[in-house]
Design an enzyme around this catalytic site. Structure first.
Site, PDB file in Angstrom:
ATOM      1  N   GLU A 361       0.818  -1.225   0.000  1.00 25.77           N
ATOM      2  CA  GLU A 361       0.000   0.000   0.000  1.00 25.77           C
ATOM      3  C   GLU A 361       0.849   1.271   0.000  1.00 25.77           C
ATOM      4  O   GLU A 361       0.571   2.229   0.727  1.00 25.77           O
ATOM      5  CB  GLU A 361      -0.941  -0.011   1.219  1.00 25.77           C
ATOM      6  CG  GLU A 361      -1.876  -1.208   1.245  1.00 25.77           C
ATOM      7  CD  GLU A 361      -2.663  -1.329   2.542  1.00 25.77           C
ATOM      8  OE1 GLU A 361      -2.406  -0.533   3.468  1.00 25.77           O
ATOM      9  OE2 GLU A 361      -3.515  -2.227   2.637  1.00 25.77           O
ATOM     10  N   GLU A 467      -6.831  -9.610  -2.062  1.00 19.99           N
ATOM     11  CA  GLU A 467      -7.512  -9.653  -0.764  1.00 19.99           C
ATOM     12  C   GLU A 467      -9.021  -9.495  -0.958  1.00 19.99           C
ATOM     13  O   GLU A 467      -9.674  -8.691  -0.300  1.00 19.99           O
ATOM     14  CB  GLU A 467      -6.972  -8.552   0.165  1.00 19.99           C
ATOM     15  CG  GLU A 467      -5.472  -8.589   0.373  1.00 19.99           C
ATOM     16  CD  GLU A 467      -4.964  -7.469   1.265  1.00 19.99           C
ATOM     17  OE1 GLU A 467      -5.757  -6.903   2.055  1.00 19.99           O
ATOM     18  OE2 GLU A 467      -3.761  -7.156   1.185  1.00 19.99           O
TER      19      GLU A 467
END
Length: 590
Positions: A361, A467
């Site tokens: 991220e 995810e």
């Protein structure tokens, strides 16, 4: 008149789609759907996209679709000034476009039209700035809901044209307006080749089915003969798929080590696993200098023993929940400790994992760039590739796919980061997997999902949903299925990891098993799609030429051939993978 005998020649997926439409007609008296089935030709979806900035824009997709005067051949007709701005049509190099200038607000030009509930809308446009660069956002105002929907965006530049690609659905029939915005009010905003194309649900799904037939299947031809080369007709063939080439995996916490029932459920379904938190830095080294790998070691051994691949999640992460001692380190020590962390975990598991999320991220949490300089991530990816050359290094990010309104991680910014890493000396040939987390809210924008796959597919890097989950809502299982079908049908997507299997203590978002280790509705969806995307117990008989031909899903297979005349039988294992050739010939000698 519809020829029902033709159903015998339709592929399984198309047949399934046909019966879904017929079911809708019978149950809901939806004869409009039947009209599409019998009389309507499926509109092809245009997957073309570009991530490059071009000298001239391409022609409008679908001829503009609902958009009037999409290429501005009629000047500014059908377009309006949006806010305090002036607009005019211009021409350069034979290309006509509209310009918004003297802007005092982010607004520029707009056009009105009517949108309908239940349709899927594919959007595209080309934009350019007269100076500098800035994010240009395309938004649609829905008058019924009084909401503004971001349908796409791109980093626009001067001197070349950039493509916006996106889409939307609406919950109500409504008068709507398309707007283009840029915060760079010093620059003119130029727009061209605008398109908004509607698709029915049947048309959207049919495009999926056709893609699956094309990109997830291959023709298998089994040729049977004896030792002298004589072809054997009438031989009985049984084909059993052992593994799907397309990766469908699942995340799990350490509860996998505690329950035999959960273990059996997991290993009977998934080919790849990823750990919830157990490989993260804060998990194995909460206190500086005190590492404990006992839990991830045990989890990895379990999956190795069962032949299940594992993704490494994650090496580094700059989020706010990192250890306080890491966050407080001065730059020189942060670099030193980060490199030590990489060496510790990646050397320990090198050659044992299929992938690593290297800097997790880093668009939303650019801690390392802020503290160590703009090339921090690029350096870490170079180090990572040298520590484990067999695994694919991933750039794992959220909201690139899920939320078009999050300007931090829009597709063009994701590509910009990817190119920044790959342009660093030594990284030019590095394969960096595109990790799209896929944490969806209660109303996923399915047309936008497909558009993002189109755009990021142009990087030629493998795309994974890393995810995947949908937040709790009444349609959670339905939307999970829609997203999984979009991913499986798209040629650029190579795998998806579902988040998460089973949490015995709590399940705040989406679990495939409930507390009693029974399938949740989302778990039922996964099982249904596993069954649909697998070629199992397929039987046949060779023709007089000794051949049997069938189209199967890409994967690992076991083929058994039995000659009823001699009683001889042979079993052979083969890999039917996508190598772009038409037919895989498998010769078996009895």
């Amino acid at each position: 008149m519809f020829n029902f005998m033709s159903l015998s020649r339709i592929g399984n997926e198309t047949l399934a789609g046909t019966f879904r439409i017929l079911y809708e007609v019978v149950i809901n008296n939806n004869f409009t759907s039947l009209g599409y089935l019998v009389h309507g030709a499926t509109k092809p979806y245009d997957h073309s996209a570009t991530i490059e900035c071009h000298k001239q824009p391409f022609d409008p997709q679908y001829g503009g679709g609902l958009i009037a005067n999409p290429g501005f051949d009629k000047g500014t007709e059908a377009w309006k000034m949006d806010g305090h701005v002036k607009i005019e049509a211009r021409e350069s190099g034979g290309n006509k476009f509209i310009v918004a200038y003297n802007r005092t607000t982010p607004y520029s030009v707009s056009q009105s039209f009517h949108l309908k509930k239940g349709l899927y809308y594919a959007f595209s446009a080309w934009v350019q700035l007269s100076e500098g660069s800035d994010t240009v956002v395309a938004m649609i105002y829905n008058s019924a809901q009084k909401t503004v929907i971001t349908v796409g965006s791109v980093i626009a530049k001067s001197g070349c044209w950039s493509m916006i690609k996106g889409g939307l659905t609406v919950d109500h029939n409504a008068h709507s307006e398309l707007h283009f915005q840029s915060n760079n009010t010093k620059s003119e905003l130029r727009v061209d080749s605008v398109s908004l194309k509607e698709f029915t649900k049947y048309e959207w799904q049919e495009n999926r089915f056709k893609n699956i037939e094309k990109v997830r299947k291959r023709t298998l031809r089994v040729n049977v003969s004896n030792k002298n080369g004589k072809k054997i007709g009438g031989a009985k063939i049984k084909i059993q798929q052992r593994k799907l080439q397309f990766v469908i995996g699942c995340a799990t916490p350490s509860s996998i080590l505690m329950s035999e029932s959960y273990q059996k459920w997991f290993v009977s379904r998934f080919t790849t696993a990823v750990f919830d938190n157990e490989m993260k830095w804060y998990y194995v080294e909460g206190l500086q200098g005190h590492e404990n790998y006992s839990t991830p070691d045990a989890m990895l051994k379990f999956f190795e023993d069962h032949g299940i691949d594992v993704r490494g999640h994650t090496v580094l992460w700059g989020a706010d929940n990192i250890q306080r001692w890491v966050k407080d380190l001065p730059p020189r020590q942060l670099l030193s400790e980060s490199v030590r962390r990489m060496g510790s975990i990646m050397s320990r598991y090198a050659g044992k994992l299929v992938a690593w999320d290297v800097v997790n991220e880093n668009l939303h949490h650019p801690l390392f760039e802020e503290r160590l300089g703009k090339n921090a991530s690029a350096i870490f990816y170079k180090i990572a590739s040298s520590l484990d050359s067999k695994a694919t290094m991933f750039l794992n990010e959220f909201n690139t796919l899920e939320h078009p309104g999050d300007m931090v991680s829009i597709p063009s910014k994701y590509v910009e980061k990817l190119q920044e890493i790959k342009s660093f000396p030594g990284n030019e040939e590095l394969v960096i997997g595109i990790g799209l987390q896929g944490h969806f809210d209660s109303h996923p924008n399915i047309p936008y999902v497909r558009a993002v796959f189109d755009l990021l597919g142009e990087t030629k890097m493998p795309i994974w949903l890393t995810e995947l989950n949908v937040m709790p809502c009444s349609n959670q299982a339905y939307y999970l299925e829609e997203i999984m079908r979009e991913a499986f049908a798209h040629p650029a997507v190579k795998g998806m990891m579902i988040w998460i299997g089973w949490k015995p203590d709590r399940c705040n978002e989406m679990c495939l098993l409930n507390y009693e280790l029974q399938n949740s509705p989302s778990g039922e969806v996964v099982d249904k799609l596993f069954a649909e995307w697998k070629t199992t117990n397929l039987t046949g008989v060779t023709d007089k030429e000794g051949s049997f031909e069938v189209k199967v899903f890409h994967g690992d297979y076991e083929i058994t051939v039995y000659n009823p005349n001699s009683g001889a039988n042979v079993t052979k294992r083969v890999q039917v993978y996508d190598d772009k050739s038409e037919t895989l010939h498998v010769s078996i000698i009895l």
